[in-house]
Design an enzyme around this catalytic site. Sequence first.
Site, PDB file in Angstrom:
ATOM      1  CD  GLN A 169      -2.992  -1.118   2.207  1.00  0.00           C
ATOM      2  OE1 GLN A 169      -2.729  -1.758   3.209  1.00  0.00           O
ATOM      3  NE2 GLN A 169      -4.096  -0.404   2.103  1.00  0.00           N
ATOM      4  CG  HIS A 226      -1.122  -6.204   5.066  1.00  0.00           C
ATOM      5  ND1 HIS A 226      -1.290  -5.540   6.264  1.00  0.00           N
ATOM      6  CD2 HIS A 226      -2.160  -5.819   4.297  1.00  0.00           C
ATOM      7  CE1 HIS A 226      -2.383  -4.778   6.200  1.00  0.00           C
ATOM      8  NE2 HIS A 226      -2.926  -4.939   5.008  1.00  0.00           N
ATOM      9  CG  ASN A 239      -3.702  -7.210   8.216  1.00  0.00           C
ATOM     10  OD1 ASN A 239      -3.844  -6.829   9.373  1.00  0.00           O
ATOM     11  ND2 ASN A 239      -4.417  -6.723   7.215  1.00  0.00           N
ATOM     12  CD  GLU A 240      -7.897  -6.515   7.871  1.00  0.00           C
ATOM     13  OE1 GLU A 240      -8.128  -6.483   6.651  1.00  0.00           O
ATOM     14  OE2 GLU A 240      -8.063  -5.526   8.608  1.00  0.00           O
ATOM     15  CE1 TYR A 244     -10.011   0.626   9.235  1.00  0.00           C
ATOM     16  CE2 TYR A 244      -9.774  -1.733   9.565  1.00  0.00           C
ATOM     17  CZ  TYR A 244      -9.218  -0.498   9.289  1.00  0.00           C
ATOM     18  OH  TYR A 244      -7.861  -0.377   9.074  1.00  0.00           O
ATOM     19  CD  GLU A 284      -5.294  -2.841   9.510  1.00  0.00           C
ATOM     20  OE1 GLU A 284      -6.345  -2.518   8.916  1.00  0.00           O
ATOM     21  OE2 GLU A 284      -4.465  -3.643   9.066  1.00  0.00           O
ATOM     22  CD1 TRP A 314      -6.098   2.186   7.290  1.00  0.00           C
ATOM     23  CD2 TRP A 314      -4.402   0.791   7.760  1.00  0.00           C
ATOM     24  NE1 TRP A 314      -5.538   1.798   6.102  1.00  0.00           N
ATOM     25  CE2 TRP A 314      -4.495   0.944   6.360  1.00  0.00           C
ATOM     26  CE3 TRP A 314      -3.397  -0.035   8.290  1.00  0.00           C
ATOM     27  CZ2 TRP A 314      -3.628   0.295   5.487  1.00  0.00           C
ATOM     28  CZ3 TRP A 314      -2.550  -0.681   7.420  1.00  0.00           C
ATOM     29  CH2 TRP A 314      -2.669  -0.507   6.023  1.00  0.00           C
ATOM     30  CD  GLU A 348      -8.588   0.650   1.597  1.00  0.00           C
ATOM     31  OE1 GLU A 348      -7.511   0.776   2.211  1.00  0.00           O
ATOM     32  OE2 GLU A 348      -9.434  -0.199   1.905  1.00  0.00           O
ATOM     33  CD1 TRP A 349      -6.527  -2.809   0.755  1.00  0.00           C
ATOM     34  CD2 TRP A 349      -5.008  -3.834  -0.518  1.00  0.00           C
ATOM     35  NE1 TRP A 349      -5.439  -3.105   1.547  1.00  0.00           N
ATOM     36  CE2 TRP A 349      -4.496  -3.733   0.792  1.00  0.00           C
ATOM     37  CE3 TRP A 349      -4.199  -4.447  -1.489  1.00  0.00           C
ATOM     38  CZ2 TRP A 349      -3.231  -4.208   1.152  1.00  0.00           C
ATOM     39  CZ3 TRP A 349      -2.937  -4.927  -1.129  1.00  0.00           C
ATOM     40  CH2 TRP A 349      -2.482  -4.805   0.171  1.00  0.00           C
TER      41      TRP A 349
END
EC number: 3.2.1.21
Length: 455
Positions: A31, A132, A176-177, A305, A363, A410, A417-418
């Site tokens: 990123q 990630h 991550n996630e 989030y 995050e 974050w 952002e992807w």
Amino acid sequence: MTMILTDLPTAIKRSDFASDFLWGVSTSAYQIEGAVAEDGRVPSIWDTFADTPGKIRDGSTGAVACDHYHRWEEDLDLAQSMGLNSYRFSIAWTRIFNGVDATPNPKGLEFYSKLVDGMLARGLQPWCTLYHWDLPQYLEDQGGWNNRATIDAYLQYVDVITKHLGGRIKHWITHNEPWCTAMHGNWDGMHAPGNKSLPLALQICHNVLVSHGRAVQLIRANVPGAKVGIALSLHPVKAASDSAADIAAVSRHDALRNRWFLDVLYGRGYPAEALALVGNDAPKIEAGDIEAIAAPCDFLGVNYYFPEIVQDAPDEYPLRTKIVYPQDRQRTDFGWEVSPEGLITLLERVARDYPTGDLYVTENGSSYDDHLGADGAVTDTARRDYLIRHLAAMRDAIAAGGKIKGYFAWSLLDNFEWAEGYLRRFGLTYIDYATQRRIVKQSGEWYSAFVRGKN
Ligand code: IFM
């Protein structure tokens, strides 16, 4: 506990938290780094995906991003100048192995070595995320995470990194996630590599979790005094109405969204409720896998989030639930509900239901459509208020007995952002992509003053 925040900027103080609480920011390699073809780096699945027309909303890629590969000193200076005491980053596997040479790339090791030395020199405790989302493309070409050989390749990479940096890094996050790796990458196809198959996604999810458990053991063997954990994207799940059908939908949704990860990581196996729902789409599990995944960790990283609100939806396979977006909620410009209460619910829930040990919010942040003002400032009051309210929520969760030991906002910088490309800004620092100038936003100034105990 109810939060009453009438005077937002002064409603919370650093002294409300323990003096050794970690205050940091999170970033990830693809990123921010750019320099995708430099010093022997090879393509990852994200290079391939972003290069595929139609995959990224603004047609962009991470080829330059924030040019952090060349500007890392300035970026660490920024984190230091904010008064932070920790910094979470990820390593690009593709800078370390190229799929041809058996020996790791010295240039890649040197970059992360310098970066970590730079953190230590600035009083920033390094928190390293090993994966990630940026799987080397050469591994994807051999089946990616669906191929168990990728677990071995990951362990080889983890072995090299932890031997190289383990004397300087004590805090390690294996993945991550994994929800996003598996489900966005392979179920809804929004992320690289872009597959659309539930059984594939569930198998990949399982293989990633096996790689996590086996990495935990390896990191402990290589790094004396290591603290190891995983960062999960978790969502409190709420019913859209008080109908019995919607209330029942909450448990089904939670079974895959949250318990699928938490139950198996904490030794309970996959939840029977979710297994029944996915039926023959469940992953193939080899002997020893479930025990490997449940390797005890030192901490859990919670990425929070927004909550998910669900209703009963009998036609939706496999969960028979549907996420809904009530109009009456405060939302960020990304459309994500702003719910600091959700952070309290989530932190209390994981601590109540699982032996997580220490918790870190690894995050939390918000995306708004920021603009650089004529006065040279970025006045992101909404993001500042989001931050204040979530820190207050964390304070309340701690007051209620939660063992939360650190917070990583974050993100330090606006970044790639992807699937949204550069259309979404999450940074405490604004990036003027045309010039790569960094401008600390109002939120970053507030966070800095807060961490320094000056507001
Ligand atoms: O940008 C991402 C990050 O890579 C993983 N967690 C969520 C962030 C915001 O979408």
